[in-house]
Design a protein around this motif. Sequence first.
Motif, PDB file in Angstrom:
ATOM      1  N   ASP A   1       3.821  18.287   2.179  1.00  0.00           N
ATOM      2  CA  ASP A   1       4.571  19.088   1.227  1.00  0.00           C
ATOM      3  C   ASP A   1       3.593  20.000   0.496  1.00  0.00           C
ATOM      4  OD1 ASP A   1       7.338  19.039  -0.463  1.00  0.00           O
ATOM      5  OD2 ASP A   1       5.618  19.395  -1.786  1.00  0.00           O
ATOM      6  N   PRO A   2       4.016  21.242   0.159  1.00  0.00           N
ATOM      7  CA  PRO A   2       3.107  22.156  -0.533  1.00  0.00           C
ATOM      8  C   PRO A   2       2.479  21.572  -1.796  1.00  0.00           C
ATOM      9  CG  PRO A   2       5.036  23.341   0.215  1.00  0.00           C
ATOM     10  CD  PRO A   2       5.287  21.886   0.506  1.00  0.00           C
ATOM     11  N   PHE A   3       3.191  20.696  -2.475  1.00  0.00           N
ATOM     12  CA  PHE A   3       2.634  20.156  -3.712  1.00  0.00           C
ATOM     13  C   PHE A   3       1.662  19.013  -3.450  1.00  0.00           C
ATOM     14  CE2 PHE A   3       6.378  22.456  -4.890  1.00  0.00           C
ATOM     15  CZ  PHE A   3       5.877  23.246  -5.915  1.00  0.00           C
ATOM     16  N   LEU A   4       1.770  18.378  -2.286  1.00  0.00           N
ATOM     17  CA  LEU A   4       0.731  17.435  -1.889  1.00  0.00           C
ATOM     18  C   LEU A   4      -0.527  18.215  -1.547  1.00  0.00           C
ATOM     19  CD1 LEU A   4      -0.167  14.574  -1.294  1.00  0.00           C
ATOM     20  CD2 LEU A   4       0.786  14.782   1.000  1.00  0.00           C
ATOM     21  N   VAL A   5      -0.359  19.398  -0.951  1.00  0.00           N
ATOM     22  CA  VAL A   5      -1.507  20.265  -0.692  1.00  0.00           C
ATOM     23  C   VAL A   5      -2.157  20.657  -2.021  1.00  0.00           C
ATOM     24  CG1 VAL A   5      -2.240  22.496   0.226  1.00  0.00           C
ATOM     25  CG2 VAL A   5      -0.540  21.150   1.456  1.00  0.00           C
ATOM     26  N   GLY A   6      -1.325  21.005  -3.019  1.00  0.00           N
ATOM     27  CA  GLY A   6      -1.864  21.358  -4.322  1.00  0.00           C
ATOM     28  C   GLY A   6      -2.640  20.207  -4.946  1.00  0.00           C
ATOM     29  N   LEU A   7      -2.084  19.009  -4.846  1.00  0.00           N
ATOM     30  CA  LEU A   7      -2.763  17.840  -5.400  1.00  0.00           C
ATOM     31  C   LEU A   7      -4.066  17.575  -4.660  1.00  0.00           C
ATOM     32  CD1 LEU A   7      -2.861  15.362  -7.229  1.00  0.00           C
ATOM     33  CD2 LEU A   7      -1.423  14.167  -5.574  1.00  0.00           C
ATOM     34  N   SER A   8      -4.047  17.708  -3.339  1.00  0.00           N
ATOM     35  CA  SER A   8      -5.256  17.487  -2.538  1.00  0.00           C
ATOM     36  C   SER A   8      -6.339  18.495  -2.911  1.00  0.00           C
ATOM     37  CB  SER A   8      -4.926  17.595  -1.047  1.00  0.00           C
ATOM     38  OG  SER A   8      -3.859  16.741  -0.697  1.00  0.00           O
ATOM     39  N   THR A   9      -5.925  19.749  -3.111  1.00  0.00           N
ATOM     40  CA  THR A   9      -6.878  20.787  -3.510  1.00  0.00           C
ATOM     41  C   THR A   9      -7.466  20.476  -4.879  1.00  0.00           C
ATOM     42  OG1 THR A   9      -5.670  22.450  -2.233  1.00  0.00           O
ATOM     43  CG2 THR A   9      -7.129  23.251  -3.974  1.00  0.00           C
ATOM     44  N   LEU A  10      -6.616  20.091  -5.819  1.00  0.00           N
ATOM     45  CA  LEU A  10      -7.096  19.736  -7.159  1.00  0.00           C
ATOM     46  C   LEU A  10      -8.077  18.575  -7.087  1.00  0.00           C
ATOM     47  CD1 LEU A  10      -6.910  19.940 -10.272  1.00  0.00           C
ATOM     48  CD2 LEU A  10      -4.935  18.417 -10.153  1.00  0.00           C
ATOM     49  N   SER A  11      -7.734  17.557  -6.315  1.00  0.00           N
ATOM     50  CA  SER A  11      -8.605  16.385  -6.211  1.00  0.00           C
ATOM     51  C   SER A  11      -9.943  16.744  -5.579  1.00  0.00           C
ATOM     52  CB  SER A  11      -7.918  15.297  -5.390  1.00  0.00           C
ATOM     53  OG  SER A  11      -6.759  14.828  -6.038  1.00  0.00           O
TER      54      SER A  11
END
Length: 910
Positions: free
Chosen positions: A104-114
């Motif tokens: 999901d795009p927001f899992l991508v966002g979380l992965s990028t943040l992490s």
Amino acid sequence: MLGRDDESELLESLLRHAAEGRGGGAILHGEPGIGKTALLSHATERAAGFRVLRAVGVEPEADLAYATLHQLLLPLLGRAHELPDPQAQALRVLFGRAHGTPPDPFLVGLSTLSLLSLAAGEKPVLCVVDDAHWADRPTLKTLAFVARRLDDEPIAVALAARADEGHSTELPDLRRIPLAGLEPEAGRALLAGRAGGRRLSEGEQDRLLAVTGGNPLALLELAGRRIPPEGTPEPPAMTDRLQRSFLARIRARHVESLPLLQLIAADGSGSVETIEKAATSMGIAADLLHRAELDELLTYDGPRLAFRHPLIRSAVYHSATGNRRVAIHRAFAAAFDTPVDQHRHAWHLGQAAVGHDEHAADQLEHSAEQAALRGGPAAAMASLSRAAELTVDGPRRGRRLWTAAHAAAQGGFTAAAAELLDQAEREPSLEETDRISVAVMRAIVAEFAGSPDDAMDLIKPWIPRVLRIDRRRFAPTVAMYGNLGVRANRPQAWADLAGWLDEIGPAPDDSDDPEDAMLLLLRNAGRARTGRDPGPAVRDRAVIESLTDPITMTLAGSITRALGDHELSGRLFRNAGQLARNSGALGALAWNLEYQAADEISRGRLGLAEAHAEEGCQFAAEVGQPNTACRNRGLLALSAAIRGRADAGELASGVLAEASDRDLADAMFYARRALGLIELVAGRHREAVRHFGAVGAWDADAPPDLVMAIVPDLVEALVRAGERDRAAAAAARYAQWTERIASPDLGALAARCQALVRTDGGAYAHYAESLRLHARSDAPLEHARTELLFGEQLRRDRRRSEAQEHLRAAAETFRRIGALTWAERALGELRATGESARTRAPEADTLSTLTPQELRITLAVGEGLTNREIAGQLFLSPRTVDYHLRKVFQKAGITSRAELMRLVLAERSA
């Protein structure tokens, strides 16, 4: 940085704050040549002690999902294995290093943040993205997601973008720094400092400053060219002619290299190997790539190369004729011949196509599937839209259009989705199942951002048909209709569903298919709500709980709640939310959190309800669901009213205004109930009646769920206002509405209503029955309100000892759940019996002092999760979790996670 003192200070301030652990972002906006790239370079030079990550948006890759993000994160991808497994897998799948479930795009966002936070653990990080207007939309959404979560991170994000070109870069969570032309003094200093060329007279400088508007690049580029005298008809070479200036210089110095430069400009990937392969196929000599002749135009970064200035690249690309560009894109389509480059192959093939081209359309459609697998709805939308353009009229064209619309809706591009749906509907040969899918998609968009009434009207004509075509496939659509009926205050939906489902005859009661079980629940709810025997219940609850889609599971929870099974509905809501979190489905989670918040309010867990609703507001804003955000704000207002907060009335009034504009009956219900409870507990009973009554009138045969849900409040207000006859009529209606629903919660409220309207000794029996049923349910707020009302009745009847028992119980429960004004009312009644003792004030509870974010983290710790696991659940970085956890320890006066877990357990069992 001549003339850029203010802008430089803003960027340097951004770096200082990031170095102190308070990150943020900024975006430089302006026309070509205005100095955006120079300011980014200045920021990079000032980022001493930072790790600098760079990326540049390029036009050919503007619709390739996460192409710019890949550039940015490439230096860090070797550390992806240090992330939690779901996040590491998301990045591996995203960048073609593994196969798996689409992230999901927001899992991508979380992965990028992490990943950025992980790097920032060693030194602060500066992310620089030039030409962000050509960055792909998924990358921009990811950077916006990250920027919203940098308050406690040593990370700075700096972007530069042209205005009104490429993709929209209106990112509200990044500080916008608009750039104008240089002031005359700075412009003259720039001209004086340029290398070579004759010195311009003061008059020439003034004329040049006037015709360029102080654009730094235009000043430098045009300083050596003839400027037409003022007043002549010849137009000056303004900024929009800079590309011609670039091209003139290139032709003067590198005319033999122009075919190769055009090839490089069309590529976008920067891969020297691929460019050489395409050049060979076109018979273009590529040896200049390894010589110094082109160094003034190109820059090398390992195996990648790029133009030094985007205007140079743009000028070169558009210097090629249309036929030449077709040939170049065809050469690149052949050069990108590996599975990992399938999306680039298809994109270039689509750019090379002329007229209808089914082969290219097929490739683009397959590319869209790959884009979806990598979490790129924007890329899927672009590929499918182009595929539809290349498709001959027919069923496939219509299907490609609505699947492009589906991708657009997933990516939050509502306007694009509506336009694509319009095109799909105009296709004369669109198949029936595709037309149904178009209607369902329109309804989903209307539910999240339009009118629930419109959403119902869109899908209603199709439901009898879908139940015959494929009832299991379309079961969520049928459930959605019932859910919308509640939201829109249209009770006829229950009768519709009961009739349709009776007619087709759902699967046997013992079916082990969860969609069949959900349809059976819908039929039962429809029958019960229309005064009929609901029929046999689902025999095995595990069947309905085996649903795997969070939205469908949330809908199932809504149905079971309509049947009075609050225990099962609450579990379905929570499990659905967990599924959405685990998969990173932020859109589904935003929508689900409203149901969780409402459920927690009914259970008296106001802090947790507020945590859910606040999180739901935030996520709804991120995924473009304004209706969902409004509903969650309504629940925040309702919780504030129960707590007795001073701002509750203002919050509720704001929600009421917004919900009225959006025609959201459910959000209006939350706001009206909040306003009514404020008046009720304050003793202003007629005002309370006005608010409760304003929720709406009800049909004699099928009362709306929202209206009936407020009747117990209305009955109390009417009795206190002296309108006992109206109260008795409302109580009778409520008893009739609940009689076919086996729910202790509703039964307790029905008995309380009967107790309130009795004027003889029979009230005691009804109060006793209400308390008996309350004891079987999990609704402490309503339980305490019944204790309070019974205690008040006993006090008026001079049975003080018995009154004190119930009033003490009410005051303690109100205190425990944080309903301050209700606790004060109970204590006032208790003092009126002659008892002077006071219970603990609500503020004494440790968990009530925490912010919603701190409470979410605390409860997660109570479940035994690690900081990394909590970060994944709450879409935060581990560093942010650690920051908030330290604040929790300080507030609670504890020093270990074990103490915190014991505190959570103690509070939950209180």
